[in-house]
Design a protein around this motif. Structure first.
Motif, PDB file in Angstrom:
ATOM      1  N   SER A 126       0.906  -1.295   0.112  1.00 21.36           N
ATOM      2  CA  SER A 126      -0.018  -0.038   0.088  1.00 21.36           C
ATOM      3  C   SER A 126       0.818   1.263   0.026  1.00 21.36           C
ATOM      4  O   SER A 126       1.957   1.100   0.425  1.00 21.36           O
ATOM      5  CB  SER A 126      -1.001   0.011   1.352  1.00 21.36           C
ATOM      6  N   ALA A 127       0.115   2.255  -0.377  1.00 16.41           N
ATOM      7  CA  ALA A 127       1.152   3.620  -0.355  1.00 16.41           C
ATOM      8  C   ALA A 127       0.404   4.549   0.561  1.00 16.41           C
ATOM      9  O   ALA A 127      -1.028   4.585   0.663  1.00 16.41           O
ATOM     10  CB  ALA A 127       1.071   4.168  -1.961  1.00 16.41           C
ATOM     11  N   ASN A 128       1.257   5.521   1.148  1.00 16.65           N
ATOM     12  CA  ASN A 128       0.532   6.419   2.105  1.00 16.65           C
ATOM     13  C   ASN A 128       1.295   7.669   1.796  1.00 16.65           C
ATOM     14  O   ASN A 128       2.489   7.865   1.753  1.00 16.65           O
ATOM     15  CB  ASN A 128       0.631   5.645   3.500  1.00 16.65           C
TER      16      ASN A 128
ATOM     17  N   GLN B 160       1.169  11.637   4.084  1.00 12.84           N
ATOM     18  CA  GLN B 160       0.913  12.438   5.170  1.00 12.84           C
ATOM     19  C   GLN B 160       1.398  13.751   5.325  1.00 12.84           C
ATOM     20  O   GLN B 160       2.438  13.964   4.887  1.00 12.84           O
ATOM     21  CB  GLN B 160       1.035  11.501   6.407  1.00 12.84           C
TER      22      GLN B 160
ATOM     23  N   VAL C   7       5.593  10.527   2.476  1.00 17.28           N
ATOM     24  CA  VAL C   7       5.199   9.773   1.539  1.00 17.28           C
ATOM     25  C   VAL C   7       6.051   8.197   1.257  1.00 17.28           C
ATOM     26  O   VAL C   7       6.979   8.537   1.655  1.00 17.28           O
ATOM     27  CB  VAL C   7       5.089  10.551   0.161  1.00 17.28           C
TER      28      VAL C   7
ATOM     29  N   ASN D  69       1.791  -3.293   5.503  1.00 17.24           N
ATOM     30  CA  ASN D  69       1.210  -2.927   6.849  1.00 17.24           C
ATOM     31  C   ASN D  69       0.574  -3.758   7.373  1.00 17.24           C
ATOM     32  O   ASN D  69      -0.228  -4.680   6.639  1.00 17.24           O
ATOM     33  CB  ASN D  69       0.317  -1.714   6.649  1.00 17.24           C
TER      34      ASN D  69
ATOM     35  N   SER E 249       5.428  -4.864   9.734  1.00 21.34           N
ATOM     36  CA  SER E 249       5.173  -3.736   8.656  1.00 21.34           C
ATOM     37  C   SER E 249       6.438  -3.036   8.571  1.00 21.34           C
ATOM     38  O   SER E 249       7.245  -2.806   9.134  1.00 21.34           O
ATOM     39  CB  SER E 249       4.292  -2.750   9.750  1.00 21.34           C
TER      40      SER E 249
ATOM     41  N   SER F 131       8.035   0.011   5.426  1.00 24.71           N
ATOM     42  CA  SER F 131       7.713   0.979   4.206  1.00 24.71           C
ATOM     43  C   SER F 131       8.981   1.741   3.846  1.00 24.71           C
ATOM     44  O   SER F 131       9.868   1.921   4.640  1.00 24.71           O
ATOM     45  CB  SER F 131       6.563   2.059   4.825  1.00 24.71           C
TER      46      SER F 131
END
Length: 488
Positions: free
Chosen positions: A123-125, A127, A149, A154, A336, A338
């Motif tokens: 997934s991409a996030n 904030q 970014v 996750n 998790s 990223s």
């Protein structure tokens, strides 16, 4: 940015940006992704006393094509009239069968969900955080402006103890159970449709026989009235004849109601657009060479029945549930991670100096759950024991259905043959009497009495034929899905 705008307008007039942001949030909060509700379209006659629909709506029959075995049975059962369109329309229309089809699709989706949990989700996030304070010291210590970014995994569970695998197996077996259930429902629907069709045809023919009896009784009543007028019969004899005529009329009216009820029952299964109203019971075939040797088959062939395989698949699913319940006693390891960028401005997010990487493993070990895991394991064992009982019940029910259908068949065949033979003789006798009456050699009243007797025999033969045909349908239902080596 929204927090900063709200903060700046706290002590004074709200800024333009704060008001715009608030309006956007309110607008988004009022959105709904639910589809527009539409009332389902139902197909029934416009009046309560209506029969068939007058509109011509063609249903999609692509997904309900009959198998070769089903087509072969329908061809043997009704060699003169094609019942395939009727059965196809029933598979399209019947709500119960459509529900089983949807249940299969739901179970397949659930299996896909459980199976996908064994694989990590990428997934991409993005904030953005902006926090400011009026106090200078608080602003220096806690104020921040940061944009991040990233892309990563996750909360992925590492399945060291097979919990996710057991849940996936259970979902797979339940999906197979629904498929077997759909097949069993299909066989039951076809059998019920043929049963309703047989009863509709039987009541239609019975209606004609009862109408003929009523007409003959009315003719006898007319003769009795004329004889009573000249003093040849007594009042009691006339009353007896009138009572018989009234009873015949009531039975004829009841036969019309019975046929209407049978027709509605058939339409409820096949739909009001189904092609019905053709064929007689004499044109249907109550037996063929496939009926031979059924008593000598091994009872293990019943394990091929869809309902038995459905119960077995459900038992396998419950057995897999035990594995998932056992795995709950062991630690759960989640991961998790990223990779992305972080900067105090959007322009610097993708520079080499702003790269970030996170790695967060998590281990959860149950210590005190107040007996919840133990209770879940006990429930899983109990559900498996219930599944065993359901499996045994399915086998016993299948054996009883087959044994009952096979056991009663010889007597029904013998009764059908005897009724047919006796009726053939009586028909010839009535033909001879009719010729004598035409030549003036015999009284017509005696012919009417004998015709009523033969018409009663027609009804008895109709009932015997109906029972034999229903038994043939019961055999089809009992062996549906079972491969018989001697079947053509």
């Amino acid at each position: 940015m929204i927090l900063a705008s709200l903060h700046e307008g706290w002590h004074g007039t709200w800024s333009y940006h704060a008001i715009l942001a608030l309006l956007i949030l309110l607008q988004l909060g009022g959105c709904s992704l639910a589809p527009v509700y539409e009332n389902p379209h139902f197909k029934v006659p416009q009046t309560l006393g209506g029969a068939n629909l007058t509109v011509d709506t063609r249903s999609d029959t692509t997904n309900v094509a009959l198998s070769l075995e089903e087509q072969r049975f329908l061809g043997d059962f009704s060699p003169r009239f094609d019942l395939v369109p009727l059965v196809t329309q029933a598979l399209v229309h019947n709500p119960d069968f459509r529900i089983t089809v949807l249940q299969v699709q739901q179970a397949r989706a659930y299996y896909q969900i459980e199976h996908s949990r064994q694989l990590p989700t990428l997934s991409a996030n993005a904030q953005g955080v902006r926090q400011s304070y009026s106090a200078v010291d608080m602003q220096e210590r806690y104020g921040q402006k940061l944009a991040t970014v990233g892309i990563g995994i996750n909360d992925f569970e590492l399945d060291f103890f097979g919990r996710m695998a057991s849940l996936s197996i259970a979902a797979q077996q339940r999906y197979l159970a629904t498929r077997y259930g759909q097949q069993a429902a299909r066989g039951a629907l076809i059998a019920e449709l043929l049963r309703a069709y047989t009863l509709e045809r039987a009541t239609f023919q019975a209606q004609a026989y009862y109408s003929a009896i009523m007409e003959d009784c009315a003719a006898l009543m007319a003769f009795a009235s004329s004889q009573h007028g000249v003093g040849l019969i007594s009042d009691d004899e006339l009353s007896r004849q009138r009572r018989q005529a009234d009873q015949a009329q009531v039975r004829a009216m009841q036969a019309i109601s019975d046929h209407d009820a049978a027709r509605r029952a058939l339409q409820l299964i096949a739909g009001f657009e189904a092609p019905i109203g053709y064929g007689t019971l004499e044109e249907l075939q109550p037996s063929d060479h496939n009926d031979w040797g059924l008593r000598d088959l091994e009872s293990t062939v019943l394990l091929q029945r869809p309902d038995v395989q459905q119960a077995e698949a459900e038992l396998r699913a419950r057995n897999a549930d035990i594995g998932a319940a056992r795995a709950a006693f062991f630690p759960t390891i989640r991961l998790s991670t990223s990779f992305g960028g972080a900067s105090d401005s959007l322009q610097g997010l993708f520079e080499s100096a702003s790269r970030t990487w996170t790695f967060m493993p998590q281990l959860t070990m149950p210590i005190f759950d107040f007996g919840r895991n133990r209770a879940n394991l006990d429930v899983a064992y109990l559900r498996k024991q219930a599944g065993i009982a359901d499996y045994e019940k399915a086998i016993e029910s299948a054996f009883r259905e087959v044994a009952d259908a096979i056991g009663v068949r010889p007597s029904l065949q013998q009764q059908d043959q005897r009724e047919q033979t006796n009726l053939g003789r009586e028909r010839l006798r009535i033909e001879r009497m009719d010729k004598r009456v035409a030549l003036g050699l015999q009284d017509r009243t005696a012919l009417l009495v004998e015709r009523i007797s033969v018409e009663q025999m027609e009804l008895e033969y109709l009932q015997a034929r109906q029972a034999l045909l229903l038994n043939r349908i019961a055999l089809f239902r009992a062996f549906y899905g079972v491969h018989l080596s001697h079947a053509s």
